[in-house]
Design an enzyme around this catalytic site. Structure first.
Site, mmCIF file in Angstrom:
data_model
loop_
_atom_site.group_PDB
_atom_site.id
_atom_site.type_symbol
_atom_site.label_atom_id
_atom_site.label_comp_id
_atom_site.label_asym_id
_atom_site.label_seq_id
_atom_site.Cartn_x
_atom_site.Cartn_y
_atom_site.Cartn_z
ATOM 1 N N SER A 108 0.649 -1.271 0.268
ATOM 2 C CA SER A 108 0.037 -0.014 -0.023
ATOM 3 C C SER A 108 1.060 1.259 0.112
ATOM 4 O O SER A 108 2.249 1.172 0.956
ATOM 5 C CB SER A 108 -0.783 -0.633 1.471
ATOM 6 O OG SER A 108 -0.970 1.436 1.303
ATOM 7 N N CYS A 110 0.875 3.619 2.103
ATOM 8 C CA CYS A 110 0.609 4.058 3.863
ATOM 9 C C CYS A 110 2.162 3.922 3.721
ATOM 10 O O CYS A 110 2.934 3.960 4.719
ATOM 11 C CB CYS A 110 -0.176 3.963 4.135
ATOM 12 S SG CYS A 110 -0.188 2.339 4.317
ATOM 13 N N TYR A 137 -1.317 -0.781 10.304
ATOM 14 C CA TYR A 137 -0.566 -1.756 8.927
ATOM 15 C C TYR A 137 -0.017 -1.712 7.390
ATOM 16 O O TYR A 137 0.579 -2.509 7.547
ATOM 17 C CB TYR A 137 -1.947 -1.044 8.425
ATOM 18 C CG TYR A 137 -2.041 -1.160 6.989
ATOM 19 C CD1 TYR A 137 -3.225 -2.574 6.754
ATOM 20 C CD2 TYR A 137 -2.400 0.059 5.758
ATOM 21 C CE1 TYR A 137 -4.056 -2.719 5.593
ATOM 22 C CE2 TYR A 137 -2.862 -0.344 4.833
ATOM 23 C CZ TYR A 137 -3.162 -1.891 4.394
ATOM 24 O OH TYR A 137 -3.686 -2.336 2.660
HETATM 25 N N1 LIG Z 1 -8.621 -0.970 -1.221
HETATM 26 C C1 LIG Z 1 -7.734 -0.294 -1.421
HETATM 27 O O1 LIG Z 1 -7.705 1.283 -1.084
HETATM 28 C C2 LIG Z 1 -6.270 -0.785 -1.036
HETATM 29 C C3 LIG Z 1 -5.567 -2.602 -1.366
HETATM 30 N N2 LIG Z 1 -4.679 -2.646 -0.842
HETATM 31 C C4 LIG Z 1 -4.357 -4.072 -0.792
HETATM 32 O O2 LIG Z 1 -4.884 -4.378 -2.015
HETATM 33 C C5 LIG Z 1 -5.586 -6.340 -1.662
HETATM 34 C C6 LIG Z 1 -6.881 -6.793 -1.591
HETATM 35 O O3 LIG Z 1 -7.450 -5.140 -0.857
HETATM 36 P P1 LIG Z 1 -8.727 -5.119 -1.162
HETATM 37 O O4 LIG Z 1 -9.084 -6.119 -2.328
HETATM 38 O O5 LIG Z 1 -9.197 -3.975 -1.444
HETATM 39 O O6 LIG Z 1 -9.633 -6.062 -0.141
HETATM 40 P P2 LIG Z 1 -10.840 -6.477 -0.056
HETATM 41 O O7 LIG Z 1 -10.690 -6.658 2.038
HETATM 42 O O8 LIG Z 1 -12.441 -6.806 -0.878
HETATM 43 O O9 LIG Z 1 -10.682 -8.395 0.301
HETATM 44 C C7 LIG Z 1 -9.650 -8.814 1.458
HETATM 45 C C8 LIG Z 1 -9.921 -10.120 1.465
HETATM 46 O O10 LIG Z 1 -8.971 -10.886 1.928
HETATM 47 C C9 LIG Z 1 -9.408 -12.384 2.612
HETATM 48 N N3 LIG Z 1 -9.368 -12.247 4.024
HETATM 49 C C10 LIG Z 1 -9.001 -11.531 5.229
HETATM 50 N N4 LIG Z 1 -8.509 -11.636 5.962
HETATM 51 C C11 LIG Z 1 -8.487 -13.164 5.703
HETATM 52 C C12 LIG Z 1 -8.349 -14.249 6.202
HETATM 53 N N5 LIG Z 1 -7.855 -14.642 7.361
HETATM 54 N N6 LIG Z 1 -8.068 -15.827 5.565
HETATM 55 C C13 LIG Z 1 -8.614 -15.539 3.924
HETATM 56 N N7 LIG Z 1 -8.458 -14.781 3.541
HETATM 57 C C14 LIG Z 1 -8.662 -13.648 4.202
HETATM 58 C C15 LIG Z 1 -11.262 -11.688 2.514
HETATM 59 O O11 LIG Z 1 -11.527 -13.091 1.684
HETATM 60 P P3 LIG Z 1 -12.907 -13.454 2.311
HETATM 61 O O12 LIG Z 1 -14.275 -12.701 1.853
HETATM 62 O O13 LIG Z 1 -13.643 -14.952 2.348
HETATM 63 O O14 LIG Z 1 -13.192 -13.145 3.976
HETATM 64 C C16 LIG Z 1 -11.201 -10.723 1.162
HETATM 65 O O15 LIG Z 1 -12.301 -11.755 0.827
HETATM 66 C C17 LIG Z 1 -4.912 -6.353 0.572
HETATM 67 O O16 LIG Z 1 -3.542 -6.560 0.114
HETATM 68 C C18 LIG Z 1 -4.744 -4.834 0.538
HETATM 69 O O17 LIG Z 1 -3.891 -4.274 1.630
HETATM 70 C C19 LIG Z 1 -3.458 -1.591 -0.664
HETATM 71 C C20 LIG Z 1 -3.747 -0.375 -1.114
HETATM 72 C C21 LIG Z 1 -5.266 0.451 -1.198
HETATM 73 C C1 LIG Z 2 -5.599 2.849 1.357
HETATM 74 C C2 LIG Z 2 -5.318 3.131 1.951
HETATM 75 O O1 LIG Z 2 -6.342 4.016 3.162
HETATM 76 C C3 LIG Z 2 -6.058 4.920 4.811
HETATM 77 O O2 LIG Z 2 -5.789 5.501 4.167
HETATM 78 P P1 LIG Z 2 -6.786 7.252 3.739
HETATM 79 O O3 LIG Z 2 -5.971 7.108 2.426
HETATM 80 O O4 LIG Z 2 -6.169 8.060 4.925
HETATM 81 O O5 LIG Z 2 -7.602 6.575 4.124
HETATM 82 P P2 LIG Z 2 -9.283 7.003 3.805
HETATM 83 O O6 LIG Z 2 -9.681 6.181 2.454
HETATM 84 O O7 LIG Z 2 -10.782 6.619 4.703
HETATM 85 O O8 LIG Z 2 -9.559 8.732 3.909
HETATM 86 C C4 LIG Z 2 -9.350 9.157 3.170
HETATM 87 C C5 LIG Z 2 -9.271 10.803 3.358
HETATM 88 O O9 LIG Z 2 -10.899 10.849 3.128
HETATM 89 C C6 LIG Z 2 -11.455 11.107 4.268
HETATM 90 N N1 LIG Z 2 -12.556 11.465 4.151
HETATM 91 C C7 LIG Z 2 -13.589 12.223 4.017
HETATM 92 N N2 LIG Z 2 -15.021 11.889 4.032
HETATM 93 C C8 LIG Z 2 -14.303 10.677 4.337
HETATM 94 C C9 LIG Z 2 -15.523 9.200 5.146
HETATM 95 O O10 LIG Z 2 -16.740 8.789 4.994
HETATM 96 N N3 LIG Z 2 -14.665 8.100 5.071
HETATM 97 C C10 LIG Z 2 -13.318 7.731 4.979
HETATM 98 N N4 LIG Z 2 -12.495 6.585 5.245
HETATM 99 N N5 LIG Z 2 -12.897 8.338 5.193
HETATM 100 C C11 LIG Z 2 -13.606 10.562 4.660
HETATM 101 C C12 LIG Z 2 -10.487 11.133 5.192
HETATM 102 O O11 LIG Z 2 -10.671 12.316 6.750
HETATM 103 C C13 LIG Z 2 -8.939 11.468 4.873
HETATM 104 O O12 LIG Z 2 -8.127 12.222 4.675
HETATM 105 C C14 LIG Z 2 -5.039 3.809 5.362
HETATM 106 O O13 LIG Z 2 -5.556 3.676 6.311
HETATM 107 C C15 LIG Z 2 -4.986 2.376 5.051
HETATM 108 O O14 LIG Z 2 -5.165 1.556 5.193
HETATM 109 C C16 LIG Z 2 -4.618 2.767 3.378
HETATM 110 O O15 LIG Z 2 -3.174 2.256 2.780
#
Ligand SMILES: NC(=O)C1=CN([C@@H]2O[C@H](COP(=O)(O)OP(=O)(O)OC[C@H]3O[C@@H](n4cnc5c(N)ncnc54)[C@H](OP(=O)(O)O)[C@@H]3O)[C@@H](O)[C@H]2O)C=CC1
Ligand SMILES: C[C@H]1O[C@H](OP(=O)(O)OP(=O)(O)OC[C@H]2O[C@@H](n3cnc4c(=O)[nH]c(N)nc43)[C@H](O)[C@@H]2O)[C@@H](O)[C@@H](O)C1=O
Length: 317
Positions: A108, A110, A137
Site C-alpha cells: 500500500s 501508506c 498496517y
Molecule cells: N482497497 C484499497 O484501497 C487498497 C488495497 N490494498 C491492498 O490490496 C489487497 C486487496 O485489498 P481489497 O481487495 O481492497 O480488500 P478486500 O477487503 O476487498 O478483500 C480482502 C480479502 O482478503 C480475504 N481475507 C482477509 N482475511 C483473511 C483470512 N484470515 N483468511 C483468508 N482470507 C482472508 C477476504 O476473504 P473473504 O472475503 O473470504 O473473507 C477478502 O476477500 C490487500 O493486500 C490490500 O492491503 C492496497 C492499497 C489500497
Molecule cells: C488505502 C489507504 O487507506 C487508508 O488511508 P486514507 O487514505 O487516509 O483512508 P481513507 O480512504 O479512509 O480516507 C482518506 C481521506 O478521506 C477523508 N474522508 C472524508 N470523508 C470520509 C468518509 O466518509 N469516510 C472515510 N473513510 N474517509 C473520509 C479522510 O478523513 C481522509 O482524509 C489507510 O488507513 C490505509 O488503509 C491505506 O493504505
C-alpha cells in the site's frame, strides 16, 4: 508461466482478488484456485501449510489482507498489524517451502514516510516516520515487502511487491465505519439524494490529497507482473495524479446527482496530507492505467445501484 499454471489467488472474493480472477479467466488461464476465509483461514499456519502441500501452486497472488479506511486502521491497530503479518507470513513461507516460482505481494502507498517528498519514489521506503493513523498496517506491509525481498536476494526467486495507491471500484466495501473514502462518499451522497438532498457530512478538513486507481487497472498491473519477470523487487502502482478530498466530494456529488450541502466533521482524522505515487518505473516497463477517475466513479456508482440490496459491508470488532 503457461495458461495451465496453477495460480492461487488469496483473497479471490475481495475487491482486488475478484478483479484479478475475472481478468485471468477472460485471458484463458484455466487452473485458478480460490478459497474463502471460512474455507481456509490464512492466519492458521498449519492449515495454510497443508493446503500448499496438497495443491502445490506454481504462482501465488496475495490479495488477502485485513483492509479498511482511516477510521478502521486507527481503531484496530493490533488486528491490522497482527492479522496482516500472520496472513502474509503464512503465505510467503509456505510458498518458499513448496517451490512456488512466482509470488506477487500487494502492499500500500501508506508504507512511505508521512512527510516524504512527492511524488513518492520506491527508494523513499524506510527513510522517515510513518503516518500514525495507519502505521500498524504499514509496518505489516513493510515486513511483507522485506520478506519477499529477502527471498529474492537469497534464493533468486521471482517474489515481487506491488504498492497500490488508494483503490476503488466494483465489489468495494460500502460500510460507513470501515470503508475507504470513495465508496463512503458514493453511499453518503446517494442516500442523501434519496432523502430530499439532505446535507452530507464528510470527515476531516477536505484538504488532504489522495490518488485513486480503478480496481480493473490494479488487476491489470498484477497480470502484467505475472506475465513478466519485473527486474526489481518493489513497484508503485497508481495514476500519478491526485486531487483534494474536497474536489473528490464535488465530483462524486456531481456523478450521484446530489444537490444538498456538504459539511465537514473536524473531529475525524485527516490522515497523511498527501501520498502521490511516482509511477514512472511501471510506465517504463509498459504498464499504465486506462480508466480515468470520473469514468471509474461512474462505473462504481452503477455497480453500487445494481447491488444496492447486497453490497459488501465489512464489520470489525
Ligand atoms: N482497497 C484499497 O484501497 C487498497 C488495497 N490494498 C491492498 O490490496 C489487497 C486487496 O485489498 P481489497 O481487495 O481492497 O480488500 P478486500 O477487503 O476487498 O478483500 C480482502 C480479502 O482478503 C480475504 N481475507 C482477509 N482475511 C483473511 C483470512 N484470515 N483468511 C483468508 N482470507 C482472508 C477476504 O476473504 P473473504 O472475503 O473470504 O473473507 C477478502 O476477500 C490487500 O493486500 C490490500 O492491503 C492496497 C492499497 C489500497
Ligand atoms: C488505502 C489507504 O487507506 C487508508 O488511508 P486514507 O487514505 O487516509 O483512508 P481513507 O480512504 O479512509 O480516507 C482518506 C481521506 O478521506 C477523508 N474522508 C472524508 N470523508 C470520509 C468518509 O466518509 N469516510 C472515510 N473513510 N474517509 C473520509 C479522510 O478523513 C481522509 O482524509 C489507510 O488507513 C490505509 O488503509 C491505506 O493504505
Amino acid at each position: 508461466m503457461s495458461k495451465e499454471s496453477v495460480i492461487y489467488i488469496a483473497g479471490h472474493r475481495g475487491m482486488v482478488g475478484s478483479a484479478i480472477w475475472r481478468q485471468l479467466s477472460e485471458k484463458g488461464y484455466t487452473n485458478l484456485i480460490g478459497l474463502t476465509s471460512s474455507e481456509l483461514d490464512l492466519k492458521d499456519q498449519k492449515a495454510v501449510a497443508e493446503f500448499f502441500e496438497t495443491k502445490k501452486p506454481d504462482v501465488v497472488i496475495d490479495a488477502a489482507a485485513k483492509v479498511g479506511g482511516i477510521l478502521a486502521n486507527n481503531s484496530y491497530p493490533y488486528q491490522f498489524l497482527m492479522e496482516n503479518m500472520q496472513i502474509q507470513n503464512n503465505l510467503i513461507d509456505a510458498s518458499l517451502k513448496n517451490d512456488v516460482e512466482k509470488f506477487i505481494f500487494l502492499g500500500s502507498s501508506c508504507i512511505y514516510p508521512k512527510l516524504a517528498p512527492q511524488p513518492l519514489k520506491e527508494e523513499y521506503l524506510l527513510t522517515d516516520s510513518l503516518e500514525p493513523t495507519n502505521e500498524w498496517y504499514a509496518v505489516a506491509k513493510i515486513t511483507g515487502i522485506k520478506t519477499c525481498e529477502a527471498i529474492r536476494k537469497q534464493f533468486d526467486k521471482d517474489y515481487v511487491s506491488l504498492m497500490p495507491t488508494n483503490l476503488y471500484g466494483t465489489h468495494d466495501n460500502f460500510d460507513l465505519n470501515t470503508s475507504h473514502v470513495l465508496p463512503a462518499m458514493i453511499r453518503k451522497f446517494h442516500e442523501a439524494k434519496e432523502n430530499d438532498n439532505a446535507p452530507v457530512t464528510l470527515w476531516g478538513s477536505g484538504t488532504p490529497m489522495r490518488e485513486f486507481l480503478f480496481v480493473d487497472d490494479m488487476a491489470a498491473s498484477v497480470i502484467f507482473a505475472l506475465e513478466n519477470r519485473l527486474p526489481e523487487h518493489l513497484y508503485n502502482v497508481g495514476t500519478g495524479v491526485d486531487l483534494t478530498i474536497r474536489d473528490l466530494a464535488e465530483l462524486i456529488q456531481k456523478v450521484t446527482g446530489h444537490t444538498g450541502e456538504i459539511l465537514w466533521d473536524a473531529e475525524k482524522p485527516d490522515g497523511t496530507p498527501r501520498k502521490l505515487m511516482d509511477v514512472s518505473k511501471m510506465h517504463e516497463l509498459g504498464w499504465k492505467h486506462k480508466v480515468d477517475l470520473e469514468a471509474g466513479i461512474t462505473k462504481t456508482y452503477h455497480w453500487f445501484l445494481e447491488n444496492i440490496n447486497n453490497f459488501k459491508e465489512v464489520k470489525m470488532s
